[in-house]
Design an enzyme around this catalytic site. Structure first.
Site, PDB file in Angstrom:
ATOM      1  N   GLU A  48     106.278   3.071 -20.316  1.00  0.00           N
ATOM      2  CA  GLU A  48     107.654   3.547 -20.137  1.00  0.00           C
ATOM      3  C   GLU A  48     107.669   5.055 -20.395  1.00  0.00           C
ATOM      4  O   GLU A  48     107.204   5.515 -21.442  1.00  0.00           O
ATOM      5  CB  GLU A  48     108.585   2.830 -21.109  1.00  0.00           C
ATOM      6  CG  GLU A  48     109.976   3.416 -21.266  1.00  0.00           C
ATOM      7  CD  GLU A  48     110.738   3.531 -19.958  1.00  0.00           C
ATOM      8  OE1 GLU A  48     111.337   4.610 -19.715  1.00  0.00           O
ATOM      9  OE2 GLU A  48     110.728   2.566 -19.163  1.00  0.00           O
ATOM     10  N   ARG A  51     140.965 -31.679 -24.413  1.00  0.00           N
ATOM     11  CA  ARG A  51     140.862 -30.217 -24.407  1.00  0.00           C
ATOM     12  C   ARG A  51     142.200 -29.627 -23.999  1.00  0.00           C
ATOM     13  O   ARG A  51     142.829 -30.081 -23.035  1.00  0.00           O
ATOM     14  CB  ARG A  51     139.775 -29.750 -23.443  1.00  0.00           C
ATOM     15  CG  ARG A  51     139.394 -28.290 -23.694  1.00  0.00           C
ATOM     16  CD  ARG A  51     138.182 -27.834 -22.910  1.00  0.00           C
ATOM     17  NE  ARG A  51     137.582 -26.666 -23.555  1.00  0.00           N
ATOM     18  CZ  ARG A  51     136.644 -25.909 -23.002  1.00  0.00           C
ATOM     19  NH1 ARG A  51     136.150 -26.211 -21.807  1.00  0.00           N
ATOM     20  NH2 ARG A  51     136.140 -24.863 -23.637  1.00  0.00           N
ATOM     21  N   ARG A  70     128.266 -20.850 -23.233  1.00  0.00           N
ATOM     22  CA  ARG A  70     127.317 -19.875 -22.677  1.00  0.00           C
ATOM     23  C   ARG A  70     126.167 -19.525 -23.629  1.00  0.00           C
ATOM     24  O   ARG A  70     125.059 -19.265 -23.160  1.00  0.00           O
ATOM     25  CB  ARG A  70     128.077 -18.630 -22.216  1.00  0.00           C
ATOM     26  CG  ARG A  70     128.863 -18.894 -20.937  1.00  0.00           C
ATOM     27  CD  ARG A  70     129.796 -17.755 -20.596  1.00  0.00           C
ATOM     28  NE  ARG A  70     130.746 -17.538 -21.664  1.00  0.00           N
ATOM     29  CZ  ARG A  70     131.381 -16.380 -21.875  1.00  0.00           C
ATOM     30  NH1 ARG A  70     131.144 -15.360 -21.092  1.00  0.00           N
ATOM     31  NH2 ARG A  70     132.228 -16.263 -22.862  1.00  0.00           N
ATOM     32  N   TYR A 125     144.374 -27.032 -15.132  1.00  0.00           N
ATOM     33  CA  TYR A 125     144.111 -28.173 -14.257  1.00  0.00           C
ATOM     34  C   TYR A 125     145.321 -29.122 -14.263  1.00  0.00           C
ATOM     35  O   TYR A 125     146.334 -28.849 -14.895  1.00  0.00           O
ATOM     36  CB  TYR A 125     142.813 -28.862 -14.673  1.00  0.00           C
ATOM     37  CG  TYR A 125     141.588 -28.015 -14.396  1.00  0.00           C
ATOM     38  CD1 TYR A 125     141.332 -27.527 -13.108  1.00  0.00           C
ATOM     39  CD2 TYR A 125     140.690 -27.680 -15.406  1.00  0.00           C
ATOM     40  CE1 TYR A 125     140.221 -26.736 -12.847  1.00  0.00           C
ATOM     41  CE2 TYR A 125     139.581 -26.887 -15.148  1.00  0.00           C
ATOM     42  CZ  TYR A 125     139.353 -26.415 -13.872  1.00  0.00           C
ATOM     43  OH  TYR A 125     138.256 -25.631 -13.603  1.00  0.00           O
ATOM     44  N   GLN A 147     133.410 -35.033 -19.837  1.00  0.00           N
ATOM     45  CA  GLN A 147     134.745 -34.477 -19.646  1.00  0.00           C
ATOM     46  C   GLN A 147     135.271 -34.975 -18.302  1.00  0.00           C
ATOM     47  O   GLN A 147     134.570 -34.933 -17.297  1.00  0.00           O
ATOM     48  CB  GLN A 147     134.689 -32.947 -19.636  1.00  0.00           C
ATOM     49  CG  GLN A 147     136.055 -32.300 -19.526  1.00  0.00           C
ATOM     50  CD  GLN A 147     135.959 -30.790 -19.408  1.00  0.00           C
ATOM     51  OE1 GLN A 147     135.464 -30.283 -18.418  1.00  0.00           O
ATOM     52  NE2 GLN A 147     136.424 -30.077 -20.426  1.00  0.00           N
ATOM     53  N   CYS A 205     126.823 -17.040 -14.674  1.00  0.00           N
ATOM     54  CA  CYS A 205     127.551 -18.275 -14.997  1.00  0.00           C
ATOM     55  C   CYS A 205     128.935 -18.328 -14.395  1.00  0.00           C
ATOM     56  O   CYS A 205     129.553 -19.390 -14.336  1.00  0.00           O
ATOM     57  CB  CYS A 205     127.646 -18.443 -16.517  1.00  0.00           C
ATOM     58  SG  CYS A 205     128.468 -17.076 -17.357  1.00  0.00           S
TER      59      CYS A 205
END
Length: 641
Positions: free
Chosen positions: A412, A222, A320, A174, A104, A350
Site C-alpha cells: 500500500e 411484531r 443485519r 403490512y 414470521q 441487504c
C-alpha cells in the site's frame, strides 16, 4: 451498581413453552433465497443453518406469506400443504445445531408489489402505499374473514413443519398494521374508526391461530411502536395495543418502528444512532408481563448486554449483525471480541438489492448467500501472492488468500488501510465504516500477511520477488475535467479535504452533487463553512442508498447548504465559480472550490506488469463502483488464485 460475572446474554429465557439458550435472536429479514413458489431452497436452508451453528438462541424466519397474492418479494410461503416438506428440512437442520426457529407470518396488503403478484393489492382502505404507488382495493368483510383463517392455517402448517412458534407480523406497514393504524385505515365499519375496531383484525387472527394450533404453541407479535409518518401510530397507542394483544394470548412482543414510507426506521442505516428505539421496548415492557424484544441498529453484543442489564428488554434482535457475522454469539461467548465482524449499516447488499427483488448480499461478509457453495477451502499447493492496494477489495483478497493457506504480501503506497473507504468514514454519521477497515487490518495481521505500507509497488519489485500471482486493487482516482481555472491553487479535491491534507477558506463551492460531494459539503458545514453544491443533474445524491439519501438530504437542509442543480460549471477564478443554468451565466462567490466529480479507475499498474506475472484486477481498478462489489471480488480473487 450491578456486577457482571456471567453475561446476561447467555441467561436462558422462555417464550411461552419455548426455552431459548440465550437472549440473542436473529430478526426476520427478507433474503429472496426461496424459489418463486415459496419453497425452501438449499441456499435458504444453509443460510439459516449457518446462523444456528453460530450460536443464536432463536432465528425468526422472514415473511411466510399466508397468501401468494399478499407478498412483496419472493418470500417463503406456507400458504399450501405442498410447501411444508421443504421447510420441515429447514427446521430439522436448525434444530440439529441447537437453535430454536420461528416462522414470521404476514400479508403485505397495500405494500404488495403488483409486479410480483400480477394483481391489484388489497388493504383496509383504498389508499396507496406512498412508496409503491399502486391503489389497493378495499377488503370486504368476507375477504377479511378469509385472510384471518389463512393466518391460522399458515400457522398450523408452520407447526407441522417443525417450527417452534410463529411471529405475527403486525409491523412495518403490512396488512395487519394497515388495519391497526389511523394512518392507513379510514373504514367506517366494525374494522375501522375506534381503536377497538381497528384491533379486531389482529385479535381475530391471534384467536384463530390459538384455536388451530393449541394452547401451547408459541405466538409472538411484531409491532411498530412508532410508524414515523404523519398521522401514524405513536408509542402511547402502541402500549394500549400491547395490553390487548397480551390479553388475547400472545407470548412475546417484538418492538420495531416504521412503515415503507419510513423505511429508514424499519432498517436504520449508519446515520441512525445504535439502539435508537430501545426506549420504545422499555415503555412496552412497563405495561405487559410477557417477554419484550428490542431491535434497531444493535450491532455490538456489548450494547446488547447493557440493554439487558438495564432491564429495558428481555431479548435482543440482531438482524443485519447476523448477516455480517453469523458466528457473533459464539465469538462473544469465547471472548473473541475483536474477531466479530460488525454490521456498518451501509444497506448496499441487504436493502438496495432486496428492493430489486434480488438475493441479498453483504458488503462486510462476501460469503453471505453463498454459504451453500463452500467456496473457501484450504489449498494443498500454497503460492506466493502479492496484493497491491489496501482498500476493501485488496484487504479482503489478502485475508481470503491467507485463510486459504497462501503466503501473502500486501503493498500500500499510503500509510494507512482502507483507501476511499477510510475517507468515506470521515463525514458526519459515517464512523461505522472505519470499523470494517479496522477489522480487516486486524485479521490480516493475525493471519501473518506481510504488510508493506508507504511502499509503491513497481515492476522492479515484481521482478525481484517473482510472485505466483499479483492481485491489483489499486482503486480509483478523482476525475478532473477540462474546466478553465481547474488547476488553480484554490481548487482542491474532496478526498484531500476529508483527509485534512488541505484546508478550505470560508466560502466553499462543491463541484458535484453526488454522494461524495454531498457528504463533503456536510463535513465542511459542520466546521462552520458556508457551502454551496453545484450539480449538473436535476437532483443530488442520486448514487446514495435510498434510506441514507433521505437522511442526507434532511441534514443538508438543516445545515443550510445551498444546492444549485441543472447547472454546469464553465470556469473557475480566484474568488468565484461561473456556472450556466437555464441559459443564464451566474457567478457564485467562492474562496475555495472542492472537486467531487466522480472517480476513474486506476489500473495503470496492470499495464506495467503485463507479462511479468499472472494478474487479477479487482474492485475499482476494473471500474469505479461501490464496496459491495469490491469485497466480493476481493474474496473470489483470494479463493481462486
Amino acid at each position: 451498581m450491578k456486577t457482571l460475572n456471567a453475561s446476561p446474554i447467555f441467561t436462558p429465557i422462555s417464550i411461552g413453552n419455548v426455552k431459548l439458550k440465550n437472549r440473542l435472536v436473529v430478526s426476520p429479514m427478507v433474503t429472496v433465497y426461496c424459489d418463486p413458489d415459496g419453497m425452501a431452497t438449499e441456499r435458504f436452508i444453509v443460510y439459516h443453518e449457518t446462523k444456528a451453528k453460530g450460536g443464536w438462541g432463536a432465528i425468526i424466519v422472514e415473511d411466510y406469506a399466508v397468501d401468494p397474492l399478499g407478498r412483496g418479494f419472493w418470500t417463503p410461503g406456507l400458504w399450501k400443504d405442498e410447501q411444508i416438506q421443504s421447510h420441515a428440512e429447514l427446521t430439522e437442520r436448525v434444530h440439529r445445531e441447537g437453535s430454536k426457529i420461528i416462522a414470521q407470518i404476514y400479508h403485505c396488503g397495500r405494500q404488495t408489489t403488483p409486479a410480483v403478484i400480477g394483481e391489484q393489492p388489497v388493504s383496509a382502505s383504498p389508499l396507496p402505499c406512498p412508496v409503491l404507488g399502486a391503489i389497493p382495493r378495499e377488503l370486504t368483510i368476507p375477504e377479511i374473514k378469509k385472510i384471518v383463517s389463512q393466518f391460522g392455517d399458515t400457522a398450523l402448517r408452520a407447526k407441522k413443519a417443525g417450527f417452534d412458534g410463529v411471529e405475527v407480523h403486525g409491523a412495518h406497514g403490512y396488512l395487519i398494521a394497515q388495519f391497526m393504524s389511523k394512518y392507513s385505515n379510514k373504514r367506517c365499519d366494525e374494522y375501522g374508526g375506534s381503536l377497538e375496531n381497528r384491533l379486531r383484525f389482529p385479535l381475530e387472527i391471534i384467536k384463530d391461530i390459538r384455536e388451530k394450533c393449541g394452547p401451547d404453541f408459541m405466538i409472538g407479535f411484531r409491532i411498530s411502536a412508532d410508524e414515523k409518518v404523519p398521522g401514524g401510530r405513536t408509542i402511547e397507542e402502541t402500549k394500549t395495543i400491547a395490553i390487548k394483544l397480551e390479553k388475547q394470548g400472545i407470548d412475546a412482543l417484538h418492538v420495531s418502528a416504521g412503515t415503507y414510507e419510513s423505511t429508514w426506521a424499519i432498517i436504520p442505516p449508519m446515520n441512525i444512532t445504535p439502539g435508537w428505539i430501545v426506549n420504545y421496548a422499555e415503555e412496552v415492557k412497563k405495561v405487559v408481563n410477557i417477554p419484550v424484544m428490542t431491535v434497531g441498529r444493535i450491532n455490538d453484543p456489548f450494547l446488547a448486554e447493557s440493554i439487558l442489564l438495564s432491564g429495558k428488554a428481555d431479548l435482543i434482535a440482531m438482524g443485519r449483525p447476523s448477516l455480517a457475522d453469523p458466528d457473533l454469539p459464539n465469538k462473544f461467548a469465547k471472548g473473541q471480541h475483536d474477531d466479530i465482524r460488525h454490521c456498518i449499516g451501509c444497506q448496499q447488499g441487504c436493502l438496495e438489492t432486496l428492493f430489486r427483488n434480488e438475493p441479498i448480499r453483504c458488503l462486510v461478509n462476501p460469503t453471505l448467500g453463498y454459504e451453500y457453495l463452500e467456496e473457501l477451502k484450504k489449498t494443498e499447493q500454497p503460492k506466493n501472492i502479492t496484493v497491491v492496494g489496501a482498500g476493501p477489495a485488496g484487504l479482503e483478497a489478502a485475508r481470503t488468500a491467507a485463510l486459504a493457506g497462501h503466503k501473502v504480501t500486501l503493498y500500500e503506497q499510503t500509510d494507512h488501510f482502507g483507501g476511499q473507504f477510510a475517507t468515506g468514514a470521515i463525514p458526519p454519521s459515517k464512523g461505522d465504516m472505519s470499523s470494517f477497515v479496522s477489522w480487516l487490518g486486524n485479521q490480516i495481521k493475525k493471519l501473518g500477511v506481510d504488510i508493506q505500507l508507504n511502499t509503491k509497488y513497481t515492476p522492479a519489485i515484481c521482478d525481484e520477488e517473482k510472485p505466483d500471482v499479483v492481485i491489483i486493487a489499486t482503486g480509483a482516482t478523482p476525475n478532473k475535467p477540462p474546466i478553465s481555472g481547474i488547476d488553480g491553487e484554490n481548487v482542491l479535491n474532496a478526498e484531500d479535504v476529508l483527509l485534512s491534507k488541505v484546508s478550505t477558506n470560508q466560502k466553499v463551492v462543491i463541484a458535484g452533487g453526488g454522494m461524495i460531494g454531498c457528504e463533503t459539503a456536510l463535513y465542511l458545514a459542520s466546521l462552520g463553512k458556508e457551502v454551496t453544491i453545484v450539480e449538473m443533474l436535476p437532483t443530488i445524491a442520486n448514487d446514495e442508498e435510498f434510506t441514507r439519501r433521505v437522511l442526507l438530504l434532511k441534514n443538508i437542509e438543516e445545515n443550510h447548504i445551498e444546492v444549485i442543480t441543472d447547472a454546469k460549471i464553465t470556469s473557475i477564478n480566484s474568488n468565484a465559480v461561473q456556472i450556466e443554468k437555464s441559459q443564464e451565466t451566474i457567478n457564485i462567490p467562492a474562496d475555495t472550490i472542492v472537486l467531487a466529480l466522480g472517480m476513474k479507475s486506476n489500473n495503470s499498474l496492470a499495464q506495467e506488469l503485463e507479462g511479468k506475472a499472472p494478474l487479477k484486477i479487482i474492485g475499482d481498478a476494473i471500474e469505479s463502483r461501490n464496496a459491495l462489489e469490491a469485497t466480493r471480488e476481493g474474496f473470489l480473487a483470494g479463493v481462486e488464485v
